[in-house]
Design a protein around this motif. Structure first.
Motif, PDB file in Angstrom:
ATOM      1  N   VAL A   1       0.840  -1.203   0.000  1.00 23.88           N
ATOM      2  CA  VAL A   1       0.000   0.000   0.000  1.00 23.88           C
ATOM      3  C   VAL A   1       0.873   1.250   0.000  1.00 23.88           C
ATOM      4  CG1 VAL A   1      -1.670   1.325   1.343  1.00 23.88           C
ATOM      5  CG2 VAL A   1      -1.949  -1.152   1.101  1.00 23.88           C
ATOM      6  N   ARG A   2       1.920   1.253   0.834  1.00 25.00           N
ATOM      7  CA  ARG A   2       2.822   2.408   0.881  1.00 25.00           C
ATOM      8  C   ARG A   2       3.560   2.592  -0.443  1.00 25.00           C
ATOM      9  NH1 ARG A   2       3.598   0.354   6.196  1.00 25.00           N
ATOM     10  NH2 ARG A   2       5.436  -0.826   5.517  1.00 25.00           N
ATOM     11  N   MET A   3       3.953   1.490  -1.062  1.00 26.22           N
ATOM     12  CA  MET A   3       4.630   1.585  -2.347  1.00 26.22           C
ATOM     13  C   MET A   3       3.692   2.146  -3.419  1.00 26.22           C
ATOM     14  SD  MET A   3       6.244  -1.466  -4.665  1.00 26.22           S
ATOM     15  CE  MET A   3       4.593  -2.092  -4.981  1.00 26.22           C
ATOM     16  N   ARG A   4       2.435   1.692  -3.413  1.00 27.26           N
ATOM     17  CA  ARG A   4       1.459   2.200  -4.373  1.00 27.26           C
ATOM     18  C   ARG A   4       1.253   3.704  -4.197  1.00 27.26           C
ATOM     19  NH1 ARG A   4      -3.532  -2.166  -4.540  1.00 27.26           N
ATOM     20  NH2 ARG A   4      -2.384  -3.917  -5.482  1.00 27.26           N
ATOM     21  N   GLU A   5       1.135   4.119  -2.948  1.00 25.57           N
ATOM     22  CA  GLU A   5       0.931   5.545  -2.693  1.00 25.57           C
ATOM     23  C   GLU A   5       2.133   6.363  -3.152  1.00 25.57           C
ATOM     24  OE1 GLU A   5       0.121   5.627   1.459  1.00 25.57           O
ATOM     25  OE2 GLU A   5      -1.953   4.905   1.244  1.00 25.57           O
ATOM     26  N   PHE A   6       3.330   5.822  -2.964  1.00 27.19           N
ATOM     27  CA  PHE A   6       4.537   6.516  -3.426  1.00 27.19           C
ATOM     28  C   PHE A   6       4.531   6.645  -4.953  1.00 27.19           C
ATOM     29  CE2 PHE A   6       8.891   5.986  -5.115  1.00 27.19           C
ATOM     30  CZ  PHE A   6       9.443   7.193  -4.689  1.00 27.19           C
ATOM     31  N   LEU A   7       4.207   5.563  -5.649  1.00 21.99           N
ATOM     32  CA  LEU A   7       4.178   5.602  -7.107  1.00 21.99           C
ATOM     33  C   LEU A   7       3.088   6.546  -7.614  1.00 21.99           C
ATOM     34  CD1 LEU A   7       4.727   1.816  -7.956  1.00 21.99           C
ATOM     35  CD2 LEU A   7       6.362   3.699  -8.246  1.00 21.99           C
ATOM     36  N   GLU A   8       1.966   6.589  -6.915  1.00 18.27           N
ATOM     37  CA  GLU A   8       0.891   7.494  -7.325  1.00 18.27           C
ATOM     38  C   GLU A   8       1.320   8.954  -7.197  1.00 18.27           C
ATOM     39  OE1 GLU A   8      -2.410   6.379  -4.969  1.00 18.27           O
ATOM     40  OE2 GLU A   8      -2.873   4.591  -6.151  1.00 18.27           O
ATOM     41  N   ARG A   9       2.087   9.243  -6.155  1.00 20.73           N
ATOM     42  CA  ARG A   9       2.514  10.630  -5.962  1.00 20.73           C
ATOM     43  C   ARG A   9       3.506  11.075  -7.024  1.00 20.73           C
ATOM     44  NH1 ARG A   9       2.085   9.240  -0.392  1.00 20.73           N
ATOM     45  NH2 ARG A   9       4.232   8.481  -0.361  1.00 20.73           N
ATOM     46  N   ILE A  10       4.402  10.191  -7.447  1.00 23.57           N
ATOM     47  CA  ILE A  10       5.433  10.616  -8.395  1.00 23.57           C
ATOM     48  C   ILE A  10       5.024  10.406  -9.853  1.00 23.57           C
ATOM     49  CG2 ILE A  10       7.277  10.224  -6.725  1.00 23.57           C
ATOM     50  CD1 ILE A  10       7.952   7.655  -8.217  1.00 23.57           C
ATOM     51  N   LEU A  11       4.101   9.449 -10.120  1.00 23.74           N
ATOM     52  CA  LEU A  11       3.718   9.159 -11.501  1.00 23.74           C
ATOM     53  C   LEU A  11       2.296   9.581 -11.835  1.00 23.74           C
ATOM     54  CD1 LEU A  11       5.213   5.540 -11.868  1.00 23.74           C
ATOM     55  CD2 LEU A  11       6.215   7.703 -12.640  1.00 23.74           C
ATOM     56  N   VAL A  12       1.494   9.963 -10.845  1.00 27.26           N
ATOM     57  CA  VAL A  12       0.078  10.337 -10.996  1.00 27.26           C
ATOM     58  C   VAL A  12      -0.755   9.114 -11.373  1.00 27.26           C
ATOM     59  CG1 VAL A  12      -1.589  11.840 -12.107  1.00 27.26           C
ATOM     60  CG2 VAL A  12       0.724  12.692 -11.623  1.00 27.26           C
ATOM     61  N   ALA A  13      -0.470   8.522 -12.540  1.00 24.43           N
ATOM     62  CA  ALA A  13      -1.160   7.312 -12.959  1.00 24.43           C
ATOM     63  C   ALA A  13      -0.238   6.135 -12.673  1.00 24.43           C
ATOM     64  CB  ALA A  13      -1.535   7.372 -14.437  1.00 24.43           C
TER      65      ALA A  13
END
Length: 652
Positions: free
Chosen positions: A543-555
């Protein structure tokens, strides 16, 4: 006479490229209504529970009207107001008396001549909503009696307190009057009712909707929708008043699907996180912010119910909530989402053009698989060159036309063909990628374009409000996780991409390395199938990794693409060119197929905005290639040296 062939002698026409271009053209035309609807609906409303507003206001000495003014300035769009149950009224939610008739003033009790244990209300004159509530109560409880007494109005309800313990009694009149005064849009929750009280409850709702035009959207509360199993009276009241129904995400309420179908297309997707869920799942405010933002940008949710913290202490709860509200509104605006009250979709149909796109993707992918399965040489694995005669081209066109008509006019055929199209599009994209090892970049780009074109073709037919609002589910998602790897494996064994046939494998003793890989593959396949649409099984670190990727990649790309599919494809290119591990490299081909399954499945989530899916696919490609390149470096300089030293002991 010499037989004419297509393409003509001397011409160099790539049939696959022509199909991809045709898929893009047909899909683009069929998807125009969806793209227009998505552009028009780039908005979402932030809804606050009126009781939360009143509680926060009281904690700081403000009144609810003043608090709402500040919250609206931070982005609040509407209020959630509920029909109050007997339990809530007995706890003093409203400034009135609710309880047994024995608790009424003596004069009122004698005037009503009510049984002492029956349910009763007393509206003091200081409660301005009392007069407004009486007509509603008269409709809700036929046989109700009233009596004036010193200081207010007494009401006898012809029900016992036990009967009204968990059923609706009275709307939250404070909230409704405030919303009417300030013209605040309202999301109204209808409380459950006893089966014999369904008709009076709907009649009372009719009156409420007529008296309070601020009620814009509603939904039943409780585990069972009021009136279940016959939701037609409730749906009729909603349609008559011209209101919409909120489709609450992840709700398992009995009767909700029937109600949604009856009022379609007047539906608005809504995401809500209750206080109980915030506490039981230990959801932090940062995680709640990400969850609400994701619901809008990834799943096209139109209403968000935002609640104050249920567990994180603060010296200034009111100020903290205002700050969080402003952050959520700013986060939505930063992603191009207007914070306003939304309106439902207008219905449309994708028509024969969408059916033609789906039919072309299915027929071409199916024929290509049959061709790959039966027309490959067993010596070098290369495809035998074939030309299509004009008669063959006409036959292909006829097959597409017949399939398109079946898709358009036979609903069961559309569901089956849609699922099979997803399976064979994944299979063909995987073969384009895997068989392109001689020219890796051409194989990578060609397979990506075909997967996108095929995914758009599937979306072209199913991009209608009934699928976008999730009233109907696409039946091919699970199939794409299981069937394409099996189809690729069977073809690989027949073509001798794997050095042995299936019969030869079964006729010899197994190798320890093969048994280990089979165990890994079975465990991985089980995990993928179990995890599909099962968000509760996602561990905290992911979950934390997904949130990190969402913040830097948006999609954020899907994990099966960024960490499995594309990296496995690049590793396959490396080991195939080096001609190493012939017995074990099949696992890389299977992993690649799962990556393309995930890519095509993204287009089958019709509630996700199309631009977001395309952005996600692009991010999945370049990030997956980057991870794959790092994997090649690790393989070349770490794993291969260790394999040369220790690997033979495993395989011997």
């Amino acid at each position: 006479m010499k037989k004419r062939i297509f393409p003509p002698e001397g011409a160099r026409i790539n049939l696959g490229l022509c199909v991809v271009l045709a898929l893009f053209l047909l899909s683009s035309a069929a998807l125009l209504p969806r793209m227009g609807a998505e552009r028009a609906s780039r908005n979402a409303g932030i809804v606050l529970d009126f009781r939360d507003v009143a509680s926060l206001a009281a904690s700081t000495g403000r009144n609810a009207e003043g608090a709402w003014g500040e919250m609206a300035g931070k982005g609040a769009t509407g209020l959630m107001i509920s029909e109050l149950t007997g339990t809530q009224l007995s706890l003093g939610v409203l400034p009135l008396y609710y309880g047994p008739a024995s608790g009424l003033p003596d004069a009122a009790r004698k005037a009503l001549s009510a049984p002492l244990s029956s349910a009763a209300l007393f509206f003091p004159k200081t409660f301005p909503a009392g007069r407004k509530a009486l007509p509603y109560l008269a409709a809700r409880f036929p046989g109700m009696r009233t009596a004036e007494a010193d200081g207010g109005t007494a009401v006898h309800l012809p029900r016992t307190l036990e009967e009204l313990f968990l059923t609706g009694v009275l709307p939250d009149m404070d909230g409704l009057l405030l919303a009417e005064k300030l013209q605040i849009p309202v999301f109204y929750r209808i409380a459950p009712a006893l089966p014999r009280d369904t008709a009076p409850s709907v009649s009372a709702l009719d009156k409420l909707l007529a008296d309070f035009p601020s009620i814009r959207t509603l939904a039943p509360a409780g585990e069972t929708a009021i009136g279940f199993p016959d939701l037609r009276p409730l749906a009729g009241a909603v349609r008559k008043a011209g209101r919409s129904v909120a489709v609450v995400e992840f709700s398992r309420q009995l009767g909700a699907p029937q109600l949604n179908w009856l009022v379609f297309p007047s539906l608005l997707p809504l995401h809500s996180v209750t206080h109980e869920e915030l506490l039981s799942r230990n959801i932090s405010r940062a995680a709640l912010f990400e969850r609400l933002l994701r619901a809008v940008k990834e799943r096209s949710v139109r209403l968000l119910v935002f609640r104050p913290s249920a567990m994180e202490s603060s010296a200034d709860p009111y100020g903290t909530f205002l700050s969080e509200l402003g952050d959520l509104s700013a986060g939505l605006t930063a992603h191009g989402i207007a914070v306003t009250w939304p309106e439902p979709f207008s219905p449309w149909r994708t028509g024969i053009i969408g059916a033609a796109a789906l039919a072309l993707a299915f027929v071409y992918s199916l024929l290509r698989y049959l061709q790959r399965f039966f027309l490959f040489s067993g010596d070098d694995g290369r495809e035998r060159t074939t030309r299509v005669s004009r008669k063959g081209a006409l036959l292909l066109g006829a097959l597409v036309l017949v399939t398109a008509l079946a898709v358009r006019f036979v609903p069961p055929a559309a569901r089956i063909i849609g699922a099979l199209a997803a399976v064979f599009v994944v299979t063909e994209a995987s073969f384009l990628a895997l068989d392109g090892w001689r020219r890796p970049w051409a194989g990578l780009v060609g397979s990506f374009l075909f997967a996108v074109a095929g995914g758009l073709a599937i979306a072209a037919f199913f991009s209608e409000p009934v699928y976008m609002l999730r009233l109907r589910a696409f039946s091919g998602v699970k199939a794409t996780l299981f069937l394409p790897p099996l189809l690729v494996l069977l073809a690989d064994l027949r073509r001798r991409e794997h050095p042995e046939s299936l019969g030869e494998i079964f006729r010899r003793p197994p190798l320890w390395g093969e048994l280990f890989l089979i165990g890994i593959l079975l465990a991985g396949a089980g995990l993928v199938l179990f995890r599909s649409d099962n968000v509760q099984f996602v561990p905290a670190f992911e979950v934390r990794m997904r949130e990190f990727l969402e913040r830097i990649l948006v999609a954020r790309p899907r994990n099966k693409e960024i960490f499995l599919g594309y990296p496995a494809l690049l590793l396959w290119y490396y080991v195939r060119k080096a001609d190493i591990w012939p017995r074990y490299r099949e696992v890389l081909r299977m992993a690649t197929v799962l990556g393309f399954s995930s890519a095509v499945n993204s287009f089958c989530h019709f509630h996700t905005p199309l631009y977001f899916i395309l952005f996600r696919q692009f991010n999945g490609l370049w990030t997956g290639v980057l991870v794959g390149m790092m994997g090649i470096v690790l393989l070349r300089f770490v794993i291969l040296p260790l394999w040369e030293k220790y690997g033979r002991m495993v395989t011997e």
